[in-house]
Design a protein around this motif. Sequence first.
Motif, PDB file in Angstrom:
ATOM      1  N   VAL A   1       0.827  -1.211   0.000  1.00  0.00           N
ATOM      2  CA  VAL A   1       0.000   0.000   0.000  1.00  0.00           C
ATOM      3  C   VAL A   1       0.858   1.257   0.000  1.00  0.00           C
ATOM      4  O   VAL A   1       0.725   2.126  -0.873  1.00  0.00           O
ATOM      5  N   ASN A   2       1.764   1.367   0.979  1.00  0.00           N
ATOM      6  CA  ASN A   2       2.481   2.625   1.202  1.00  0.00           C
ATOM      7  C   ASN A   2       3.480   2.956   0.102  1.00  0.00           C
ATOM      8  O   ASN A   2       3.742   4.134  -0.154  1.00  0.00           O
ATOM      9  N   LEU A   3       4.038   1.930  -0.548  1.00  0.00           N
ATOM     10  CA  LEU A   3       4.981   2.192  -1.634  1.00  0.00           C
ATOM     11  C   LEU A   3       4.469   1.699  -2.983  1.00  0.00           C
ATOM     12  O   LEU A   3       4.277   2.494  -3.898  1.00  0.00           O
ATOM     13  N   LEU A   4       4.231   0.392  -3.108  1.00  0.00           N
ATOM     14  CA  LEU A   4       3.949  -0.173  -4.425  1.00  0.00           C
ATOM     15  C   LEU A   4       2.647   0.362  -5.016  1.00  0.00           C
ATOM     16  O   LEU A   4       2.595   0.723  -6.198  1.00  0.00           O
ATOM     17  N   GLY A   5       1.585   0.419  -4.210  1.00  0.00           N
ATOM     18  CA  GLY A   5       0.315   0.927  -4.712  1.00  0.00           C
ATOM     19  C   GLY A   5       0.381   2.401  -5.033  1.00  0.00           C
ATOM     20  O   GLY A   5      -0.110   2.855  -6.070  1.00  0.00           O
ATOM     21  N   LEU A   6       0.987   3.169  -4.119  1.00  0.00           N
ATOM     22  CA  LEU A   6       1.157   4.610  -4.354  1.00  0.00           C
ATOM     23  C   LEU A   6       1.965   4.855  -5.626  1.00  0.00           C
ATOM     24  O   LEU A   6       1.604   5.705  -6.447  1.00  0.00           O
ATOM     25  N   ARG A   7       3.046   4.115  -5.793  1.00  0.00           N
ATOM     26  CA  ARG A   7       3.904   4.316  -6.969  1.00  0.00           C
ATOM     27  C   ARG A   7       3.190   3.956  -8.258  1.00  0.00           C
ATOM     28  O   ARG A   7       3.249   4.693  -9.247  1.00  0.00           O
ATOM     29  N   GLU A   8       2.499   2.814  -8.251  1.00  0.00           N
ATOM     30  CA  GLU A   8       1.803   2.372  -9.467  1.00  0.00           C
ATOM     31  C   GLU A   8       0.730   3.365  -9.889  1.00  0.00           C
ATOM     32  O   GLU A   8       0.643   3.756 -11.060  1.00  0.00           O
ATOM     33  N   LEU A   9      -0.088   3.794  -8.943  1.00  0.00           N
ATOM     34  CA  LEU A   9      -1.142   4.744  -9.265  1.00  0.00           C
ATOM     35  C   LEU A   9      -0.549   6.066  -9.729  1.00  0.00           C
ATOM     36  O   LEU A   9      -0.981   6.642 -10.743  1.00  0.00           O
ATOM     37  N   SER A  10       0.441   6.562  -9.006  1.00  0.00           N
ATOM     38  CA  SER A  10       1.026   7.868  -9.330  1.00  0.00           C
ATOM     39  C   SER A  10       1.645   7.873 -10.719  1.00  0.00           C
ATOM     40  O   SER A  10       1.442   8.809 -11.502  1.00  0.00           O
TER      41      SER A  10
END
Length: 259
Positions: free
Chosen positions: A92-101
Amino acid sequence: MSLSRPQEASIIVTGAASGIGAEVSRRLVDAGHRVIALDRNDSVPAGAEGIQLDLSDPRAVAEVAASLPRASALINVAGVPGTARPELVWRVNLLGLRELSQRVMGSMEPGSVVVNVASNVADGWRQRQPILERLSSAGAWPEIETLLEGEHDADHYRLSKECVRYLTEAWAGLRLGRTRVVSVSPGPVQTPILEDFKQAHGRDKVEGTSQLLGRYATPQDVAGAVEFLLSEAASWVNGTDLRVDGGLAAYRNTVPHHS
């Protein structure tokens, strides 16, 4: 304060169902903006367009990102505390944020803004920049787990937020003249996950901050900082972090401590 966004342009907010994300969404809706509110829960502030999204699911992130309208701002609030299992923290804090961004930034309007919510526990991130660069480019949790082998006492929450701080600067540098990328770093905030932070970081330590400062931060405190970073007044603020911790980091960095 006047936001530097045309009111018809979309503003995407993650973690919009509660806490800081909900407060940011309410303020933007009240100002007349179109708010796309992303959260794994479907209860988002009135007037926002809610889309359910679990940031820990990369396939869901890709599908939702493909359906989003072109945005003038992305505000990454969603995150999980250190009481969650390490894999979920990173997803959530890195992979999801990075992918969406990365998917959203690819089609953002010129003059757009990304605001990442980091944490004041990430204040010393530059000391670990080499490992953070590798963690921030990891493709999935198994690669992160391998990079952290031997770090038996790794603070996964802190490290994930340090990666957010690193990515804020990295993305700002890559998108000069197109997208401002900034972050805010709150201390303890009176939100539904405050109890988790007490468990993860030590109840005495966290409760001591409210005694030291007189209170915890509120979602309104952090939302006000986000509003500023979206505004014309911040048009030359890029690649930097704004602490929203009442001076807590300054105290810890300079005042001698007594046992």
